[in-house]
Write a protein that holds these residues in place. Structure first.
Motif, PDB file in Angstrom:
ATOM      1  N   ILE A 107       0.852  -1.235  -0.025  1.00 25.05           N
ATOM      2  CA  ILE A 107      -0.072  -0.072  -0.030  1.00 25.05           C
ATOM      3  C   ILE A 107       0.888   1.260   0.059  1.00 25.05           C
ATOM      4  N   THR A 108       1.974   1.362   0.630  1.00 28.48           N
ATOM      5  CA  THR A 108       2.891   2.429   0.856  1.00 28.48           C
ATOM      6  C   THR A 108       3.585   2.706  -0.606  1.00 28.48           C
ATOM      7  N   ALA A 109       4.056   1.623  -1.072  1.00 33.75           N
ATOM      8  CA  ALA A 109       4.650   1.696  -2.513  1.00 33.75           C
ATOM      9  C   ALA A 109       3.742   2.171  -3.527  1.00 33.75           C
ATOM     10  N   ALA A 110       2.422   1.822  -3.380  1.00 32.06           N
ATOM     11  CA  ALA A 110       1.408   2.319  -4.313  1.00 32.06           C
ATOM     12  C   ALA A 110       1.060   3.705  -4.130  1.00 32.06           C
ATOM     13  N   GLY A 111       0.912   4.097  -2.763  1.00 30.29           N
ATOM     14  CA  GLY A 111       0.867   5.551  -2.357  1.00 30.29           C
ATOM     15  C   GLY A 111       2.047   6.475  -2.851  1.00 30.29           C
ATOM     16  N   ILE A 112       3.437   5.993  -2.720  1.00 28.53           N
ATOM     17  CA  ILE A 112       4.567   6.880  -3.071  1.00 28.53           C
ATOM     18  C   ILE A 112       4.217   6.926  -4.705  1.00 28.53           C
ATOM     19  N   ALA A 113       4.105   5.724  -5.271  1.00 25.95           N
ATOM     20  CA  ALA A 113       4.010   5.821  -6.911  1.00 25.95           C
ATOM     21  C   ALA A 113       2.708   6.911  -7.279  1.00 25.95           C
ATOM     22  N   GLY A 114       1.686   6.851  -6.483  1.00 22.08           N
ATOM     23  CA  GLY A 114       0.498   7.704  -6.937  1.00 22.08           C
ATOM     24  C   GLY A 114       1.077   9.080  -6.758  1.00 22.08           C
ATOM     25  N   VAL A 115       1.503   9.356  -5.761  1.00 24.72           N
ATOM     26  CA  VAL A 115       1.891  10.872  -5.603  1.00 24.72           C
ATOM     27  C   VAL A 115       2.712  11.451  -6.494  1.00 24.72           C
ATOM     28  N   ILE A 116       3.917  10.583  -6.672  1.00 27.32           N
ATOM     29  CA  ILE A 116       5.044  11.119  -7.762  1.00 27.32           C
ATOM     30  C   ILE A 116       4.246  11.158  -8.981  1.00 27.32           C
ATOM     31  N   VAL A 139      15.673  -4.417   6.572  1.00 30.32           N
ATOM     32  CA  VAL A 139      14.271  -3.495   6.271  1.00 30.32           C
ATOM     33  C   VAL A 139      14.440  -2.376   5.371  1.00 30.32           C
ATOM     34  N   SER A 140      15.476  -1.518   5.891  1.00 23.28           N
ATOM     35  CA  SER A 140      15.895  -0.297   5.432  1.00 23.28           C
ATOM     36  C   SER A 140      16.002  -0.464   3.842  1.00 23.28           C
ATOM     37  N   THR A 141      16.996  -1.547   3.572  1.00 20.96           N
ATOM     38  CA  THR A 141      17.312  -1.871   2.278  1.00 20.96           C
ATOM     39  C   THR A 141      16.131  -2.181   1.285  1.00 20.96           C
ATOM     40  N   VAL A 142      15.325  -3.012   1.844  1.00 18.24           N
ATOM     41  CA  VAL A 142      14.148  -3.584   1.222  1.00 18.24           C
ATOM     42  C   VAL A 142      12.999  -2.382   0.914  1.00 18.24           C
ATOM     43  N   LEU A 143      12.927  -1.459   1.974  1.00 18.53           N
ATOM     44  CA  LEU A 143      11.899  -0.425   1.990  1.00 18.53           C
ATOM     45  C   LEU A 143      12.511   0.606   0.755  1.00 18.53           C
ATOM     46  N   LEU A 144      13.918   0.920   0.836  1.00 22.60           N
ATOM     47  CA  LEU A 144      14.419   1.954  -0.255  1.00 22.60           C
ATOM     48  C   LEU A 144      14.301   1.415  -1.706  1.00 22.60           C
ATOM     49  N   MET A 145      14.674   0.025  -1.728  1.00 20.42           N
ATOM     50  CA  MET A 145      14.453  -0.576  -2.898  1.00 20.42           C
ATOM     51  C   MET A 145      13.098  -0.551  -3.697  1.00 20.42           C
ATOM     52  N   VAL A 146      12.209  -0.696  -2.934  1.00 22.73           N
ATOM     53  CA  VAL A 146      10.684  -0.655  -3.236  1.00 22.73           C
ATOM     54  C   VAL A 146      10.491   0.622  -3.279  1.00 22.73           C
ATOM     55  N   ALA A 147      10.921   1.683  -2.750  1.00 25.58           N
ATOM     56  CA  ALA A 147      10.614   3.159  -2.961  1.00 25.58           C
ATOM     57  C   ALA A 147      11.216   3.822  -4.387  1.00 25.58           C
ATOM     58  N   VAL A 148      12.376   3.162  -4.618  1.00 28.11           N
ATOM     59  CA  VAL A 148      13.047   3.772  -5.865  1.00 28.11           C
ATOM     60  C   VAL A 148      12.251   3.057  -6.971  1.00 28.11           C
ATOM     61  N   LEU A 149      11.779   1.847  -6.901  1.00 27.56           N
ATOM     62  CA  LEU A 149      10.909   1.249  -8.073  1.00 27.56           C
ATOM     63  C   LEU A 149       9.625   1.953  -8.254  1.00 27.56           C
ATOM     64  N   ALA A 150       9.120   2.230  -6.847  1.00 29.52           N
ATOM     65  CA  ALA A 150       7.722   3.225  -6.961  1.00 29.52           C
ATOM     66  C   ALA A 150       7.824   4.444  -7.572  1.00 29.52           C
ATOM     67  N   LEU A 161      14.565  12.658 -14.921  1.00 28.19           N
ATOM     68  CA  LEU A 161      14.280  11.271 -14.151  1.00 28.19           C
ATOM     69  C   LEU A 161      14.847  11.244 -12.700  1.00 28.19           C
ATOM     70  N   GLY A 162      16.241  11.869 -12.545  1.00 30.50           N
ATOM     71  CA  GLY A 162      16.848  11.719 -11.306  1.00 30.50           C
ATOM     72  C   GLY A 162      16.116  12.703 -10.281  1.00 30.50           C
ATOM     73  N   MET A 163      15.649  13.901 -10.684  1.00 30.06           N
ATOM     74  CA  MET A 163      15.219  14.967 -10.014  1.00 30.06           C
ATOM     75  C   MET A 163      13.842  14.382  -9.320  1.00 30.06           C
ATOM     76  N   VAL A 164      12.986  13.664 -10.213  1.00 26.91           N
ATOM     77  CA  VAL A 164      11.650  13.257  -9.913  1.00 26.91           C
ATOM     78  C   VAL A 164      11.845  11.953  -8.831  1.00 26.91           C
ATOM     79  N   VAL A 165      12.845  11.150  -9.098  1.00 25.96           N
ATOM     80  CA  VAL A 165      13.184  10.134  -8.253  1.00 25.96           C
ATOM     81  C   VAL A 165      13.634  10.659  -6.906  1.00 25.96           C
ATOM     82  N   ARG A 166      14.576  11.774  -6.887  1.00 30.87           N
ATOM     83  CA  ARG A 166      15.009  12.267  -5.533  1.00 30.87           C
ATOM     84  C   ARG A 166      13.699  13.124  -4.753  1.00 30.87           C
ATOM     85  N   GLN A 167      12.967  13.661  -5.610  1.00 35.31           N
ATOM     86  CA  GLN A 167      11.715  14.007  -4.726  1.00 35.31           C
ATOM     87  C   GLN A 167      11.229  13.102  -4.073  1.00 35.31           C
ATOM     88  N   GLY A 168      10.953  11.997  -4.758  1.00 32.43           N
ATOM     89  CA  GLY A 168      10.172  10.612  -3.967  1.00 32.43           C
ATOM     90  C   GLY A 168      10.999  10.273  -2.698  1.00 32.43           C
TER      91      GLY A 168
END
Length: 885
Positions: free
Chosen positions: A773-782, A854-865, A807-814
């Motif tokens: 749900i969080t990954a979907a929320g991040i993707a939706g906001v971006i 956990v931090s690594t997994v969450l960051l990887m999912v966030a980067v993908l989102a 692309l990098g600017m948008v990813v950094r924003q998220g």
């Protein structure tokens, strides 16, 4: 004046005032007319009565106004619902995403609440259950050091002023004859008024009466509901049937309703006079025969605190009067409410699961609020048009909340269906912690909770976008102008909150998962493959105490020796062994004090406690527990030979760290101890996977014969075939001898891991939901931000910006939002994970590896989102974007 009042009331109605306004308006006019009558010379009381009479028809006016107001309210409500449904039908994708997300959050909370409701909230099926308490006595913590109650103790406690009555319970295993096969049944031995004090009436037949508990009375039985259903298929004609048990006929007189099997589940109940052990003179006359659990009912109006004070006085008197029978140090008794005692082992786990489900719901609310905020931008023009046509802000907000409630209630219904599918799993899970697991169901309370939670959730996630909506008519209606929304900061804050809560849930899941993995990887010190376990209890009536201890022991030893030979001779059997218990069995070895040769005890010091096992010669070979020194037991180690004992390495290290223990001696703590010679040392084995090996001593079954034994057969044959062979071997020796509780040792180990594994699974499911749900929320906001900034990206690339930089600017924003959420989540996790400490095994609540993973997994999912919408931003055609200016 009446005409003016009616006009005024209808004016209030048009402004949607509440009925209280009608009453205030009426009182105002009554006061005015009363003052007028007083000025005309009328007495105040008479003036008020006259004024009220003048408005005699006001009730009819109020009814008319109320009916009109309710009618209009209903009509507008129906309009809001119809309009909301049309809007949702025009956006089916949005509606489906919100409903499914809601279903996951509501379903998780409904499932856990059904457990909370059944285990903690639902009243016990007893009369005035709040008055029932469990009594314990002993030194220090009576829960951990409960010494039980003797018959004389029960009599003394019945004299406590705060208790209306005290009843006893203890469980034993007896053999029931008269069905197709002999059965070994768990039997509750209770006072005649036991069920009267609890307030339980039989479903069929009758309960016990005083005459049933008199010495020499005919033996009678009451069946538990579970045994009645499984053994007799719920047949009510079982009442009056006669079975044989303990060499006596026993008549079934009643069947209980489904009530919790507490303190342990039993199959049948008998009175104390029918139990050959409880009714013996030795048990009745001794204060040391403490084998009973005591329950009591408080007198009406008496609190547990007051009862505790009375028990303190009573136990002080007992300790002073009978100093040889009661521990002198800190001896006291405690009274615990029955429901608290039933659930104390499960309460911490349940609270953690409930909090976890609540966090998931918070993430769901934040995610849906973000979706609605994004959707609100597209609806600003629509709302502005409606405002221009006369709709006020309150009317529009009500419409938005109506749509949110439609989504929430629909998601709640779907979530309820999801929760219902998990009921069986939750009952199996809870049954490992509490006897109240059978009360878990989807009942009206759970339905009301689901409805209330759905409505509350709908209001929460619907009010955020509704209250932040801007209704500026002119900018919204201006041609070529895109409506803007000043809630970017709020959407970002919601994402930060989602990431923080998800991080905490993932940490909890990671810690419990690591704990389970460590438990599964523990080397127990024995093998579990291809070993079938079973329990065999001899019929004590065939081995009566009247034979004398020596003759009785010899007879039991002879039976076990013959049975061991039959087992060893069965086709396909590699080895077979028996004893008091086996590793990981729920009823493990009992502890006893041992005197250690060469380690004298100072006066007043208790002997060290060790786990005391009884085993046959092939016990260690059967389970693969290595012998590291000395010899195993032999067939020659019998009652006629010198006593021998085998100890484990832990005990050897403690008492002979620099010496060879072989040939040393130990003895049971007694006035005339019988010294046993240590003939062997075996490797350590864990009786519980979550505890380190303890000091253990093993003695031969032939030198310490038992009535009840557990056996293990090592064979490569199918389990069903081995069960048939085992039963045939036992029946060949005694056709009335039951054998039961067949389980493989691998199943036993799996069952010991089931509670932590299921807890980790539930927390893991919640954490995975939160992550998705969080990954979907991040993707939706971006994605929403990218959509709003399309022209900006076009201008940037037209001025020379590379696609990679966009692309990098948008990813950094998220990732900036994710980083803030991780920092907040880290602080929250460090504080909350300490609550998990009691659920963890060899894992610290601040385990660095778990936090990093956990931090690594969450960051990887966030980067993908972030990457998916960022790639869309980088693919914007500058010419198309500029033409849209």
């Amino acid at each position: 004046m009446m005409r003016h009042l009616r006009t005024r009331l209808r004016s209030l109605l048009r402004r949607d005032r509440l009925e209280q306004e009608l009453d205030r308006e009426l009182q105002f006019h009554i006061d005015m007319l009363t003052d007028q009558h007083v000025r005309e010379g009328m007495a105040p009381d008479a003036a008020r009565r006259a004024a009220r009479q003048s408005f005699g028809a006001i009730d009819a006016i109020k009814d008319d106004v109320r009916d009109t107001w309710l009618s209009r309210l209903f009509e507008t409500g129906v309009q809001d619902v119809r309009y909301g449904l049309r809007n949702l039908r025009r956006n089916p994708g949005f509606a489906l995403v919100v409903i499914l997300t809601m279903a996951l959050g509501i379903g998780a909370n409904t499932a856990i609440f059904s457990v909370v409701n059944g285990v903690l909230l639902r009243p016990l099926p007893y009369t005035d259950a709040g008055e029932l308490v469990v009594l314990r006595q002993g030194p220090g913590d009576t829960i951990a050091n409960d010494i039980g109650f003797s018959y004389k103790d029960i009599v003394d406690y019945r004299g406590a002023r705060s208790l209306s009555d005290v009843v006893e319970f203890h469980d034993m295993w007896f053999i029931l004859l008269g069905r197709s096969e002999p059965e070994r049944l768990a039997t509750g031995v209770v006072s005649a008024n036991y069920f009267d004090v609890l307030g339980v009436r039989p479903l069929y037949g009758r309960g016990f009466v005083d005459a049933d508990d008199r010495p020499g009375a005919p033996a009678v039985l009451i069946l538990s509901n579970h045994y009645w259903q499984t053994a007799f298929g719920g047949d009510p004609t079982v009442i009056g049937r006669v079975f044989r048990m303990n060499d006596r006929p026993h008549t079934v007189i009643g069947v209980l309703p489904p009530v919790p099997g507490y303190p342990v589940p039993v199959d049948i109940y008998m009175t104390t006079s029918s139990c050959p052990f409880r009714s013996s003179p030795r048990m009745i006359e001794s204060r040391q025969g403490r084998m009973m659990t005591a329950f009591a009912r408080l007198r009406p109006g008496v609190t547990v605190k007051k009862a505790q004070a009375d028990l303190d006085i009573l136990t002080t008197h007992l300790a002073q009067t009978y100093p040889d029978d009661y521990p002198r140090e800190q001896f006291h008794a405690s009274a615990t409410p029955l429901n608290d005692d039933l659930t104390r082992n499960f309460r911490p786990t349940l609270i953690i699961l409930l909090a976890t489900a609540g966090f998931v719901l918070l993430i769901v609310c934040a995610s849906i609020a973000n979706l609605l905020l994004a959707r609100m931008v597209r609806r600003e023009r629509e709302l502005a048009v409606r405002a221009a046509l006369g709709a006020n802000r309150r009317r529009l907000l009500r419409q938005l909340l109506t749509e949110s409630l439609l989504l929430a209630v629909t998601g709640g219904l779907l979530g309820l269906a999801l929760a219902a599918t998990t009921t069986r799993m939750l009952i199996a899970f809870a049954s490992r912690f509490t006897a109240r697991a059978s009360d878990i169901t989807i009942d009206p309370t759970v339905l009301i909770f689901t409805l209330a939670l759905s409505v509350l959730t709908g209001i929460i996630f619907g009010s955020v976008p509704a209250l932040t909506a801007k209704l500026d008519v002119a900018p919204a209606l201006k041609d070529g102008t895109r409506a803007t929304h000043g809630s970017h900061g709020l959407r970002s804050a919601l994402i930060v909150g989602q990431v923080a809560v998800s991080f905490m849930l993932l940490i909890a899941a990671g810690l419990t998962l690591r704990s389970v993995l460590k438990l599964q990887s523990v080397d127990p010190g024995f093998r579990t493959d291809n070993i079938l376990t079973m329990r065999i209890d001899l019929n004590f009536s065939k081995y009566p105490a009247s034979l004398g201890q020596e003759a009785r022991s010899a007879k039991m030893a002879a039976f076990w020796a013959r049975l061991e030979e039959r087992f060893a001779a069965m086709p396909g059997v590699v080895t077979a062994a028996g004893g008091g218990t086996f590793p990981l069995n729920e009823r493990g070895a009992f502890s006893t004090g041992l005197l250690i040769e060469g380690h004298p005890l100072p006066p007043g010091v208790q002997p060290p406690q060790v786990a005391y096992h009884i085993a046959t010669p092939d016990y260690f070979r059967t389970i693969g527990q290595p012998l590291v020194a000395g010899r195993p037991f032999r067939a020659s180690d019998t009652l006629a030979s010198d006593g021998v004992v085998i100890i484990n390495q832990s005990m050897a290290r403690h008492y002979w760290p620099n010496d060879n223990p072989i040939g040393k001696h130990v003895a049971g703590a007694a006035d005339d101890p019988e010294w046993l010679t240590i003939v062997g040392v075996v490797a350590d084995a864990r009786d519980r996977l979550d505890q380190a090996p303890v000091d253990e001593a093993y003695v031969p079954l032939q030198q310490s014969p038992l009535l009840s034994t557990n056996w293990m057969v090592h064979s490569n044959l199918p389990v069903e075939q081995m069960i048939r062979q085992v039963k045939a071997a036992v029946y060949s020796l005694d056709p009335d001898q039951p054998v039961h509780n067949f389980r493989t040792l691998a199943e036993v180990r799996s069952e010991t891991l089931a509670p932590p594994r299921l807890t980790a699974t539930l927390i893991g499911i919640f954490a995975l939901l939160a992550l998705v749900i969080t990954a979907a929320g991040i993707a939706g906001v971006i994605a929403f931000s990218v959509n709003q900034r399309t022209q900006e990206f076009g201008i940037r690339m037209a001025l020379g910006a590379r696609r990679a930089s966009v692309l990098g600017m948008v990813v950094r924003q998220g990732l900036r939002l994710v980083a803030i959420g991780l920092v907040i989540g880290l602080a929250g996790a460090l504080a909350l994970t300490r609550l998990l400490a009691q659920l963890l095994f060899e894992v610290q609540p601040t385990d660095t590896l778990t936090f990093l993973a956990v931090s690594t997994v969450l960051l990887m999912v966030a980067v993908l989102a972030c990457f998916v919408p960022a790639r869309r931003a980088a693919s914007v055609d500058p010419m198309v974007a500029l033409r849209a200016l």
